[in-house]
Design a protein around this motif. Structure first.
Motif, PDB file in Angstrom:
ATOM      1  N   ARG A  14      44.379  87.199 -33.342  1.00 43.30           N
ATOM      2  CA  ARG A  14      45.237  86.049 -34.128  1.00 43.30           C
ATOM      3  C   ARG A  14      45.881  85.054 -32.841  1.00 43.30           C
ATOM      4  NH1 ARG A  14      45.748  86.737 -39.290  1.00 43.30           N
ATOM      5  NH2 ARG A  14      45.463  89.074 -40.032  1.00 43.30           N
ATOM      6  N   ASN A  15      45.438  83.866 -32.930  1.00 46.16           N
ATOM      7  CA  ASN A  15      46.365  82.935 -32.283  1.00 46.16           C
ATOM      8  C   ASN A  15      46.063  83.367 -30.795  1.00 46.16           C
ATOM      9  OD1 ASN A  15      48.192  83.463 -34.689  1.00 46.16           O
ATOM     10  ND2 ASN A  15      47.985  81.345 -34.420  1.00 46.16           N
ATOM     11  N   ALA A  16      45.033  83.607 -30.603  1.00 45.13           N
ATOM     12  CA  ALA A  16      44.476  83.948 -28.961  1.00 45.13           C
ATOM     13  C   ALA A  16      44.268  82.985 -27.736  1.00 45.13           C
ATOM     14  CB  ALA A  16      43.278  84.980 -29.139  1.00 45.13           C
ATOM     15  N   TRP A  17      43.923  81.864 -28.260  1.00 48.80           N
ATOM     16  CA  TRP A  17      43.553  80.778 -27.431  1.00 48.80           C
ATOM     17  C   TRP A  17      44.147  79.248 -27.908  1.00 48.80           C
ATOM     18  CZ3 TRP A  17      40.126  83.898 -29.653  1.00 48.80           C
ATOM     19  CH2 TRP A  17      39.726  85.082 -28.517  1.00 48.80           C
ATOM     20  N   LYS A  18      44.612  78.656 -26.814  1.00 52.46           N
ATOM     21  CA  LYS A  18      45.155  77.107 -27.085  1.00 52.46           C
ATOM     22  C   LYS A  18      43.935  76.286 -26.933  1.00 52.46           C
ATOM     23  CE  LYS A  18      49.660  78.182 -25.427  1.00 52.46           C
ATOM     24  NZ  LYS A  18      50.678  78.157 -24.437  1.00 52.46           N
ATOM     25  N   THR A  19      42.758  76.443 -26.373  1.00 54.37           N
ATOM     26  CA  THR A  19      41.783  75.545 -26.305  1.00 54.37           C
ATOM     27  C   THR A  19      40.487  76.300 -26.311  1.00 54.37           C
ATOM     28  OG1 THR A  19      41.580  75.830 -23.909  1.00 54.37           O
ATOM     29  CG2 THR A  19      43.173  74.174 -24.595  1.00 54.37           C
ATOM     30  N   PRO A  20      39.180  75.569 -26.475  1.00 59.57           N
ATOM     31  CA  PRO A  20      38.162  76.030 -26.573  1.00 59.57           C
ATOM     32  C   PRO A  20      37.847  76.556 -25.157  1.00 59.57           C
ATOM     33  CG  PRO A  20      37.968  74.107 -27.705  1.00 59.57           C
ATOM     34  CD  PRO A  20      39.383  74.212 -27.209  1.00 59.57           C
ATOM     35  N   GLN A  21      38.140  75.824 -24.064  1.00 59.50           N
ATOM     36  CA  GLN A  21      38.150  76.402 -22.465  1.00 59.50           C
ATOM     37  C   GLN A  21      38.611  77.812 -22.400  1.00 59.50           C
ATOM     38  OE1 GLN A  21      36.060  74.861 -20.261  1.00 59.50           O
ATOM     39  NE2 GLN A  21      36.278  76.833 -19.100  1.00 59.50           N
ATOM     40  N   GLU A  22      39.891  77.982 -22.719  1.00 59.55           N
ATOM     41  CA  GLU A  22      40.420  79.343 -22.761  1.00 59.55           C
ATOM     42  C   GLU A  22      39.536  80.134 -23.135  1.00 59.55           C
ATOM     43  OE1 GLU A  22      44.378  79.209 -24.199  1.00 59.55           O
ATOM     44  OE2 GLU A  22      44.999  78.238 -22.633  1.00 59.55           O
ATOM     45  N   LEU A  23      39.067  80.105 -24.714  1.00 56.98           N
ATOM     46  CA  LEU A  23      38.111  80.857 -25.275  1.00 56.98           C
ATOM     47  C   LEU A  23      36.928  81.220 -24.357  1.00 56.98           C
ATOM     48  CD1 LEU A  23      37.131  82.491 -27.780  1.00 56.98           C
ATOM     49  CD2 LEU A  23      36.630  80.365 -28.764  1.00 56.98           C
ATOM     50  N   GLU A  24      36.272  80.425 -24.018  1.00 60.55           N
ATOM     51  CA  GLU A  24      35.206  80.460 -23.139  1.00 60.55           C
ATOM     52  C   GLU A  24      35.568  81.202 -21.822  1.00 60.55           C
ATOM     53  OE1 GLU A  24      32.005  77.490 -20.734  1.00 60.55           O
ATOM     54  OE2 GLU A  24      32.942  76.791 -22.592  1.00 60.55           O
ATOM     55  N   ASN A  25      36.593  80.884 -21.278  1.00 59.27           N
ATOM     56  CA  ASN A  25      36.927  81.747 -20.130  1.00 59.27           C
ATOM     57  C   ASN A  25      37.014  83.424 -20.301  1.00 59.27           C
ATOM     58  OD1 ASN A  25      36.837  79.487 -18.571  1.00 59.27           O
ATOM     59  ND2 ASN A  25      39.134  79.151 -18.340  1.00 59.27           N
ATOM     60  N   THR A  26      37.670  83.555 -21.320  1.00 62.05           N
ATOM     61  CA  THR A  26      37.694  84.803 -22.035  1.00 62.05           C
ATOM     62  C   THR A  26      36.472  85.614 -22.308  1.00 62.05           C
ATOM     63  OG1 THR A  26      40.240  84.432 -22.560  1.00 62.05           O
ATOM     64  CG2 THR A  26      39.000  86.399 -23.686  1.00 62.05           C
ATOM     65  N   ALA A  27      35.788  84.710 -23.011  1.00 66.84           N
ATOM     66  CA  ALA A  27      34.345  85.287 -23.468  1.00 66.84           C
ATOM     67  C   ALA A  27      33.565  85.735 -22.181  1.00 66.84           C
ATOM     68  CB  ALA A  27      33.645  84.227 -24.088  1.00 66.84           C
ATOM     69  N   GLY A  28      33.768  85.093 -20.954  1.00 70.45           N
ATOM     70  CA  GLY A  28      33.000  85.447 -19.757  1.00 70.45           C
ATOM     71  C   GLY A  28      33.425  86.809 -19.255  1.00 70.45           C
ATOM     72  N   LEU A  29      34.990  86.793 -19.240  1.00 71.82           N
ATOM     73  CA  LEU A  29      35.623  88.118 -18.955  1.00 71.82           C
ATOM     74  C   LEU A  29      35.167  89.372 -19.595  1.00 71.82           C
ATOM     75  CD1 LEU A  29      37.391  89.668 -16.944  1.00 71.82           C
ATOM     76  CD2 LEU A  29      39.097  88.561 -18.262  1.00 71.82           C
ATOM     77  N   ALA A  30      35.142  89.117 -20.962  1.00 72.39           N
ATOM     78  CA  ALA A  30      34.832  89.982 -22.001  1.00 72.39           C
ATOM     79  C   ALA A  30      33.197  90.422 -21.725  1.00 72.39           C
ATOM     80  CB  ALA A  30      35.197  89.596 -23.525  1.00 72.39           C
ATOM     81  N   THR A  31      32.426  89.642 -21.429  1.00 68.94           N
ATOM     82  CA  THR A  31      30.950  90.068 -21.426  1.00 68.94           C
ATOM     83  C   THR A  31      31.031  90.781 -20.157  1.00 68.94           C
ATOM     84  OG1 THR A  31      30.271  87.713 -22.465  1.00 68.94           O
ATOM     85  CG2 THR A  31      28.718  88.995 -21.056  1.00 68.94           C
ATOM     86  N   ARG A  32      31.686  90.193 -19.006  1.00 65.53           N
ATOM     87  CA  ARG A  32      31.178  91.202 -17.942  1.00 65.53           C
ATOM     88  C   ARG A  32      31.782  92.682 -17.789  1.00 65.53           C
ATOM     89  NH1 ARG A  32      34.363  92.814 -13.989  1.00 65.53           N
ATOM     90  NH2 ARG A  32      36.310  91.554 -14.466  1.00 65.53           N
ATOM     91  N   VAL A  33      33.185  92.683 -18.423  1.00 67.91           N
ATOM     92  CA  VAL A  33      33.888  94.001 -18.504  1.00 67.91           C
ATOM     93  C   VAL A  33      32.775  94.899 -19.616  1.00 67.91           C
ATOM     94  CG1 VAL A  33      35.806  95.198 -19.823  1.00 67.91           C
ATOM     95  CG2 VAL A  33      36.277  93.229 -18.307  1.00 67.91           C
ATOM     96  N   GLY A  34      32.509  94.305 -20.795  1.00 71.28           N
ATOM     97  CA  GLY A  34      31.524  95.101 -21.738  1.00 71.28           C
ATOM     98  C   GLY A  34      30.347  95.625 -20.835  1.00 71.28           C
ATOM     99  N   ASN A  35      29.634  94.590 -20.266  1.00 72.94           N
ATOM    100  CA  ASN A  35      28.357  94.878 -19.667  1.00 72.94           C
ATOM    101  C   ASN A  35      28.530  95.751 -18.368  1.00 72.94           C
ATOM    102  OD1 ASN A  35      27.142  93.418 -21.753  1.00 72.94           O
ATOM    103  ND2 ASN A  35      26.522  91.419 -20.569  1.00 72.94           N
ATOM    104  N   GLU A  36      29.520  95.641 -17.534  1.00 72.58           N
ATOM    105  CA  GLU A  36      29.575  96.226 -15.948  1.00 72.58           C
ATOM    106  C   GLU A  36      30.300  97.435 -16.228  1.00 72.58           C
ATOM    107  OE1 GLU A  36      30.163  93.235 -13.380  1.00 72.58           O
ATOM    108  OE2 GLU A  36      28.775  91.644 -14.101  1.00 72.58           O
ATOM    109  N   GLU A  37      31.397  97.458 -16.932  1.00 68.15           N
ATOM    110  CA  GLU A  37      32.259  98.335 -16.841  1.00 68.15           C
ATOM    111  C   GLU A  37      32.389  99.384 -17.887  1.00 68.15           C
ATOM    112  OE1 GLU A  37      36.525  96.723 -16.028  1.00 68.15           O
ATOM    113  OE2 GLU A  37      35.812  95.137 -14.775  1.00 68.15           O
TER     114      GLU A  37
END
Length: 100
Positions: free
Chosen positions: A9-32
């Motif tokens: 809920r209410n996690a991001w203020k902008t699409p750019q914030e969402l995109e940055n988080t998606a990149g980090l989430a992808t890396r964490v999931g795939n690599e860690e």
């Protein structure tokens, strides 16, 4: 692995914030955490206050792995619900953004 829906809920203020988080989430999931968590898809939601939220579909070994993934990716996991079954009437036709 089991399938879960995560409400963010209410996690991001902008699409750019969402995109940055998606990149980090992808890396964490795939690599860690590749043997514990698999991100399947996300439905981005327009929240009433103008922020962006999400309904995320994941596969994971358990709820604790999803909470750890969210912590490492610096995003909320407000509600985690196990999926009992899936009924597909037709494929999604919404706008898609493919993560690398």
């Amino acid at each position: 692995m089991k399938t879960f829906i995560i409400r963010r809920r209410n996690a991001w203020k902008t699409p750019q914030e969402l995109e940055n988080t998606a990149g980090l989430a992808t890396r964490v999931g795939n690599e860690e955490m590749p043997d514990e968590v698999r991100w399947i898809r996300t439905y981005v939601l327009e929240e009433a206050d103008g922020t962006l939220g999400a309904l995320c579909i994941y596969q994971a070994v358990n709820e604790e792995a999803l909470r750890e993934h969210a912590r490492r990716a610096e995003m909320p996991a407000d509600e985690i619900t196990p999926v009992a079954s899936t009924v597909v009437i037709r494929e999604d036709s919404g706008r898609e953004i493919r993560a690398a």
